[in-house]
Design a protein around this motif. Structure first.
Motif, PDB file in Angstrom:
ATOM      1  N   GLU A 155       0.863  41.201 -49.299  1.00 14.70           N
ATOM      2  CA  GLU A 155       1.406  40.657 -48.054  1.00 14.70           C
ATOM      3  C   GLU A 155       2.132  41.741 -47.253  1.00 14.70           C
ATOM      4  OE1 GLU A 155       1.021  37.789 -46.768  1.00 14.70           O
ATOM      5  OE2 GLU A 155       0.442  36.451 -48.371  1.00 14.70           O
ATOM      6  N   PRO A 156       1.423  42.828 -46.900  1.00 14.80           N
ATOM      7  CA  PRO A 156       2.111  43.977 -46.297  1.00 14.80           C
ATOM      8  C   PRO A 156       2.720  43.697 -44.939  1.00 14.80           C
ATOM      9  CG  PRO A 156      -0.265  44.243 -46.143  1.00 14.80           C
ATOM     10  CD  PRO A 156      -0.023  43.039 -47.017  1.00 14.80           C
ATOM     11  N   THR A 157       2.289  42.614 -44.301  1.00 14.82           N
ATOM     12  CA  THR A 157       2.840  42.319 -42.975  1.00 14.82           C
ATOM     13  C   THR A 157       3.634  41.018 -42.997  1.00 14.82           C
ATOM     14  OG1 THR A 157       0.794  41.210 -42.336  1.00 14.82           O
ATOM     15  CG2 THR A 157       0.945  43.546 -41.826  1.00 14.82           C
ATOM     16  N   GLY A 158       4.025  40.602 -44.207  1.00 18.27           N
ATOM     17  CA  GLY A 158       4.701  39.312 -44.385  1.00 18.27           C
ATOM     18  C   GLY A 158       5.948  39.122 -43.544  1.00 18.27           C
ATOM     19  N   ASN A 159       6.722  40.190 -43.346  1.00 17.57           N
ATOM     20  CA  ASN A 159       7.985  40.053 -42.615  1.00 17.57           C
ATOM     21  C   ASN A 159       7.898  40.564 -41.190  1.00 17.57           C
ATOM     22  OD1 ASN A 159       9.987  39.228 -44.782  1.00 17.57           O
ATOM     23  ND2 ASN A 159       8.986  40.976 -45.727  1.00 17.57           N
ATOM     24  N   LEU A 160       6.696  40.803 -40.699  1.00 18.59           N
ATOM     25  CA  LEU A 160       6.565  41.505 -39.415  1.00 18.59           C
ATOM     26  C   LEU A 160       6.014  40.600 -38.318  1.00 18.59           C
ATOM     27  CD1 LEU A 160       5.037  44.815 -40.819  1.00 18.59           C
ATOM     28  CD2 LEU A 160       7.441  44.249 -40.458  1.00 18.59           C
ATOM     29  N   ASP A 161       6.424  40.904 -37.087  1.00 22.04           N
ATOM     30  CA  ASP A 161       5.864  40.182 -35.949  1.00 22.04           C
ATOM     31  C   ASP A 161       4.424  40.661 -35.738  1.00 22.04           C
ATOM     32  OD1 ASP A 161       5.801  42.394 -33.726  1.00 22.04           O
ATOM     33  OD2 ASP A 161       7.739  42.559 -34.730  1.00 22.04           O
ATOM     34  N   GLU A 162       3.708  39.950 -34.878  1.00 23.53           N
ATOM     35  CA  GLU A 162       2.280  40.208 -34.723  1.00 23.53           C
ATOM     36  C   GLU A 162       1.962  41.639 -34.276  1.00 23.53           C
ATOM     37  OE1 GLU A 162      -0.728  37.714 -32.256  1.00 23.53           O
ATOM     38  OE2 GLU A 162       0.643  36.348 -33.287  1.00 23.53           O
ATOM     39  N   ALA A 163       2.751  42.145 -33.307  1.00 31.39           N
ATOM     40  CA  ALA A 163       2.465  43.481 -32.773  1.00 31.39           C
ATOM     41  C   ALA A 163       2.713  44.545 -33.842  1.00 31.39           C
ATOM     42  CB  ALA A 163       3.337  43.745 -31.548  1.00 31.39           C
ATOM     43  N   THR A 164       3.819  44.416 -34.587  1.00 32.25           N
ATOM     44  CA  THR A 164       4.123  45.393 -35.638  1.00 32.25           C
ATOM     45  C   THR A 164       3.101  45.282 -36.769  1.00 32.25           C
ATOM     46  OG1 THR A 164       6.425  45.042 -35.058  1.00 32.25           O
ATOM     47  CG2 THR A 164       5.991  46.328 -37.030  1.00 32.25           C
ATOM     48  N   ALA A 165       2.714  44.051 -37.081  1.00 32.06           N
ATOM     49  CA  ALA A 165       1.699  43.844 -38.127  1.00 32.06           C
ATOM     50  C   ALA A 165       0.403  44.563 -37.750  1.00 32.06           C
ATOM     51  CB  ALA A 165       1.452  42.355 -38.325  1.00 32.06           C
ATOM     52  N   ALA A 166       0.065  44.523 -36.461  1.00 26.68           N
ATOM     53  CA  ALA A 166      -1.172  45.172 -36.018  1.00 26.68           C
ATOM     54  C   ALA A 166      -1.071  46.689 -36.203  1.00 26.68           C
ATOM     55  CB  ALA A 166      -1.433  44.830 -34.558  1.00 26.68           C
ATOM     56  N   VAL A 167       0.109  47.270 -35.941  1.00 28.82           N
ATOM     57  CA  VAL A 167       0.298  48.706 -36.136  1.00 28.82           C
ATOM     58  C   VAL A 167       0.157  49.056 -37.616  1.00 28.82           C
ATOM     59  CG1 VAL A 167       1.951  50.603 -35.979  1.00 28.82           C
ATOM     60  CG2 VAL A 167       1.782  48.954 -34.113  1.00 28.82           C
ATOM     61  N   VAL A 168       0.763  48.229 -38.459  1.00 29.15           N
ATOM     62  CA  VAL A 168       0.722  48.486 -39.902  1.00 29.15           C
ATOM     63  C   VAL A 168      -0.719  48.499 -40.411  1.00 29.15           C
ATOM     64  CG1 VAL A 168       1.238  47.409 -42.129  1.00 29.15           C
ATOM     65  CG2 VAL A 168       3.053  47.717 -40.441  1.00 29.15           C
ATOM     66  N   ILE A 169      -1.489  47.515 -40.002  1.00 24.40           N
ATOM     67  CA  ILE A 169      -2.866  47.463 -40.486  1.00 24.40           C
ATOM     68  C   ILE A 169      -3.663  48.646 -39.944  1.00 24.40           C
ATOM     69  CG2 ILE A 169      -3.594  45.736 -38.764  1.00 24.40           C
ATOM     70  CD1 ILE A 169      -4.972  46.056 -42.301  1.00 24.40           C
ATOM     71  N   GLU A 170      -3.402  49.048 -38.690  1.00 25.01           N
ATOM     72  CA  GLU A 170      -4.102  50.224 -38.143  1.00 25.01           C
ATOM     73  C   GLU A 170      -3.779  51.465 -38.974  1.00 25.01           C
ATOM     74  OE1 GLU A 170      -6.498  50.019 -36.235  1.00 25.01           O
ATOM     75  OE2 GLU A 170      -6.060  47.957 -35.663  1.00 25.01           O
ATOM     76  N   GLU A 171      -2.513  51.617 -39.352  1.00 26.98           N
ATOM     77  CA  GLU A 171      -2.113  52.794 -40.140  1.00 26.98           C
ATOM     78  C   GLU A 171      -2.760  52.776 -41.527  1.00 26.98           C
ATOM     79  OE1 GLU A 171      -0.631  55.558 -39.345  1.00 26.98           O
ATOM     80  OE2 GLU A 171      -0.277  54.921 -37.286  1.00 26.98           O
ATOM     81  N   MET A 172      -2.836  51.606 -42.118  1.00 26.99           N
ATOM     82  CA  MET A 172      -3.458  51.534 -43.444  1.00 26.99           C
ATOM     83  C   MET A 172      -4.946  51.850 -43.349  1.00 26.99           C
ATOM     84  SD  MET A 172      -1.456  48.682 -45.652  1.00 26.99           S
ATOM     85  CE  MET A 172      -2.062  47.289 -44.792  1.00 26.99           C
ATOM     86  N   LEU A 173      -5.600  51.318 -42.324  1.00 27.70           N
ATOM     87  CA  LEU A 173      -7.029  51.594 -42.153  1.00 27.70           C
ATOM     88  C   LEU A 173      -7.255  53.071 -41.806  1.00 27.70           C
ATOM     89  CD1 LEU A 173      -8.111  48.375 -40.219  1.00 27.70           C
ATOM     90  CD2 LEU A 173      -8.476  48.885 -42.632  1.00 27.70           C
ATOM     91  N   ALA A 174      -6.318  53.660 -41.050  1.00 28.23           N
ATOM     92  CA  ALA A 174      -6.454  55.080 -40.701  1.00 28.23           C
ATOM     93  C   ALA A 174      -6.377  55.948 -41.949  1.00 28.23           C
ATOM     94  CB  ALA A 174      -5.361  55.483 -39.702  1.00 28.23           C
TER      95      ALA A 174
END
Ligand SMILES: Nc1ncnc2c1ncn2[C@@H]1O[C@H](COP(=O)(O)OP(=O)(O)OP(=O)(O)O)[C@@H](O)[C@H]1O
Length: 218
Positions: free
Chosen positions: A165-184
């Motif tokens: 649940e890597p984006t469990g505590n994050l708002d939608e915009a921050t969650a999107a950044v997190v997933i982009e960084e992981m995919l990068a």
């Protein structure tokens, strides 16, 4: 093959005897692949990540990671695995309270011998942590702590990222950044990513999706 799991089983002692949490789980993951693991609460998702990350021991079956049989490693071997090969982003962020945010971010990369200041700075910036670097974990919100834990893991460039649940505590915009960084990271280094999520949007970003139901994959 980076990760090969065969017939993994795990039970926990319960009030009415042992409860089987994983009932013969098999899957494989190549370098460069991304996998989303879904399933209802209690289906065994976190347990599976803990076993792969060497944070708990299996009852049966095998986990081959980067040529090593994780189920046969002793404590020292499992610690070495977490230092060098696997990066975990779990629900307990396990930040080091006595270290600043900047030092927390670089900690694992230094242990792995892969510290790169420019990369750490870039991650801090991408994850909105630039203004927090001199602070200590207790001075951060839950979502900020989660982002520090993610930056720390990605800064170390592990072969396999395990994220619960890597984006469990994050708002939608921050969650999107997190997933982009992981995919990068996966894209840049040929790492693999296995993440547990309840979010259909997050699961949709993964190359593969598997569903765990009562300890079995479907
Ligand atoms: N250390 C433990 N001791 C005893 N039982 C445990 C332990 N860890 C997990 N369990 C049990 O194993 C089952 C699976 O737990 P797990 O955390 O893997 O589920 P999950 O699919 O990740 O759930 P969630 O989505 O709620 O996080 C649950 O019934 C839980 O109570």
């Amino acid at each position: 093959m980076l990760l090969q799991i065969d017939n993994l089983t795990k039970s926990y002692a319960g009030p009415e005897g042992p409860t089987e949490v994983l009932r013969g789980v098999s899957l494989s993951l190549d370098a460069g692949e991304t996998l989303a693991l879904t399933g209802e609460s209690g289906s065994g998702k976190s347990t599976l990540l803990h076993l792969v990350g060497g944070l708990d021991t299996a009852d049966g079956g095998s986990i081959r990671l980067d040529g090593q049989e994780v189920t046969r490693l002793d404590d020292t071997g499992r610690a070495a695995l977490r230092r060098g090969t696997v990066g975990v982003v779990f629900q307990q962020f396990n930040l080091i309270p006595s270290l600043s945010v900047a030092a927390n971010i670089s900690f694992q990369a230094r242990l792995a011998g892969r510290f790169d200041q420019a990369r750490a700075d870039r991650l801090a910036e991408a994850l909105g942590l630039t203004g927090q670097l001199a602070k200590y974990p207790e001075q951060l919100s839950g979502g900020q702590q989660q982002r520090v834990a993610i930056a720390r893991t990605l800064a170390a460039r592990p072969r396999l990222v395990l994220a619960d649940e890597p984006t469990g505590n994050l708002d939608e915009a921050t969650a999107a950044v997190v997933i982009e960084e992981m995919l990068a990271l996966v894209h840049e280094t040929g790492a693999a990513l296995m993440m547990v999520t309840h979010s259909p949007a997050l699961a949709a970003r993964a190359g593969r999706r598997l569903h765990l139901r009562q300890g079995r994959l479907e």
